[in-house]
Design an enzyme around this catalytic site. Sequence first.
Site, PDB file in Angstrom:
ATOM      1  N   ALA A  35      -8.190 -12.608   3.749  1.00  8.94           N
ATOM      2  CA  ALA A  35      -7.518 -11.177   3.962  1.00  8.94           C
ATOM      3  C   ALA A  35      -6.384 -11.191   2.671  1.00  8.94           C
ATOM      4  O   ALA A  35      -4.821 -10.322   3.665  1.00  8.94           O
ATOM      5  CB  ALA A  35      -7.595 -10.660   5.256  1.00  8.94           C
ATOM      6  N   HIS A  40       1.603 -13.668   2.451  1.00  4.06           N
ATOM      7  CA  HIS A  40       0.628 -14.340   1.768  1.00  4.06           C
ATOM      8  C   HIS A  40       1.119 -15.143   1.019  1.00  4.06           C
ATOM      9  O   HIS A  40       1.443 -16.325   0.650  1.00  4.06           O
ATOM     10  CB  HIS A  40      -0.852 -14.710   2.184  1.00  4.06           C
ATOM     11  N   ARG A 190      -3.749  -7.898   9.751  1.00  2.69           N
ATOM     12  CA  ARG A 190      -4.643  -7.161  11.241  1.00  2.69           C
ATOM     13  C   ARG A 190      -3.767  -6.269  10.858  1.00  2.69           C
ATOM     14  O   ARG A 190      -4.244  -4.565  11.357  1.00  2.69           O
ATOM     15  CB  ARG A 190      -3.579  -7.689  12.378  1.00  2.69           C
TER      16      ARG A 190
HETATM   17  P1  AMP Z   1      -2.761 -16.403   8.661  1.00  2.09           P
HETATM   18  O1  AMP Z   1      -3.344 -15.217   7.687  1.00  2.09           O
HETATM   19  O2  AMP Z   1      -2.147 -15.505   9.288  1.00  2.09           O
HETATM   20  O3  AMP Z   1      -3.006 -17.401   9.684  1.00  2.09           O
HETATM   21  O4  AMP Z   1      -1.918 -16.852   7.707  1.00  2.09           O
HETATM   22  C1  AMP Z   1      -1.256 -17.765   7.010  1.00  2.09           C
HETATM   23  C2  AMP Z   1       0.089 -17.706   6.919  1.00  2.09           C
HETATM   24  O5  AMP Z   1       0.680 -17.142   5.664  1.00  2.09           O
HETATM   25  C3  AMP Z   1       0.929 -18.188   8.541  1.00  2.09           C
HETATM   26  O6  AMP Z   1       2.336 -19.119   7.859  1.00  2.09           O
HETATM   27  C4  AMP Z   1       1.884 -16.935   8.118  1.00  2.09           C
HETATM   28  O7  AMP Z   1       2.968 -17.037   8.978  1.00  2.09           O
HETATM   29  C5  AMP Z   1       2.087 -16.052   6.772  1.00  2.09           C
HETATM   30  N1  AMP Z   1       2.267 -15.141   6.751  1.00  2.09           N
HETATM   31  C6  AMP Z   1       1.725 -14.181   7.295  1.00  2.09           C
HETATM   32  N2  AMP Z   1       2.030 -12.773   7.474  1.00  2.09           N
HETATM   33  C7  AMP Z   1       3.157 -12.981   6.008  1.00  2.09           C
HETATM   34  C8  AMP Z   1       3.941 -12.216   6.100  1.00  2.09           C
HETATM   35  N3  AMP Z   1       4.288 -10.603   6.391  1.00  2.09           N
HETATM   36  N4  AMP Z   1       5.666 -13.420   5.399  1.00  2.09           N
HETATM   37  C9  AMP Z   1       5.650 -14.200   5.530  1.00  2.09           C
HETATM   38  N5  AMP Z   1       4.146 -14.797   5.520  1.00  2.09           N
HETATM   39  C10 AMP Z   1       3.512 -14.556   6.477  1.00  2.09           C
END
Ligand code: AMP
Length: 286
Positions: A35, A40, A190
């Site tokens: 997503a 990301h 989310r």
């Molecule tokens: P997730 O897909 O939520 O597990 O996130 C994957 C990676 O993206 C993790 O290292 C998160 O900390 C990073 N991430 C998610 N949201 C953000 C954001 N708004 N800014 C920077 N990095 C993010």
Amino acid sequence: MSGVPILRSRTDLQTAVLGWKAAGEVVGVVPTMGALHQGHLSLVRAAKEVCDRVVVTLFVNPKQFNNPEDLENYPRTEEGDAAKLAPFKVDVLYVPDGAQMYPDGFATTVSVAGLTNVLCGAHRPGHFDGVATVVTKLFLQSGADKAFFGEKDYQQLQVVRRLARDLDIPVEVVGCPTIREEDGLAMSSRNLLLSDRARIPAPMLHEVMQDVAEGLSRGKAFGELKAAAEARILRAGFTEMDYFDLRACDDLSVLDTPDRPARLLAAAWLAGVRLIDNIAVPPRLD
Ligand code: AMP
């Protein structure tokens, strides 16, 4: 066709990486649950800047969900994710399935003590064991020299740094700044779960945190600011605060004044969606 090479098997990934490393190339990994949004993609951009090869991983890790409904509702958008990655020319999108990551008989858990029993760890039992286990596997499978994580999940970033150090995994963990919507809301997969109506008060979490950081910089103690800040967040429409803390950056211990590098961290529920955020607080050395 997205143009991004997708690998689904661990051995295919390992074969590709071995070839790159034999040629002396620096390999970066960006672990995600998909997503994908600009947060990301900022990690991908950071990886592309300093690595010769970049592997993005997409795996909705069941072990880090303490709530089956949350796992079921988690957005899954592989095709769109691949399309978003295409302009970055990443070398591989690695999309293992559950059996690839946790085959029958899988029995090992990586558990980082101390850092994980506070904040999100206190509210999501088992969450960081799930994160630590999958991240360890992704580090070993990808053999990456550098791994890119967002400060958005600050506690996770510290847990990952700790496990890499403790387990002698030769990977440099690079923390990247939080990317926000124009109104300040931290980007998160989310956020897709918020209705248009629930989206309106969502940036209040960050706004209140910024006001508290300013209060701290003017010399107030966190204890003098916390109750009013939480009340403001709840008045805005959030239904429950999981936590709102001032903590030391390195070991996440509780602080009342930022007399060492510190962060404000918060988690709160809005219309059934759990939002988290954190910001740096400039140290006060008086
Ligand atoms: P997730 O897909 O939520 O597990 O996130 C994957 C990676 O993206 C993790 O290292 C998160 O900390 C990073 N991430 C998610 N949201 C953000 C954001 N708004 N800014 C920077 N990095 C993010």
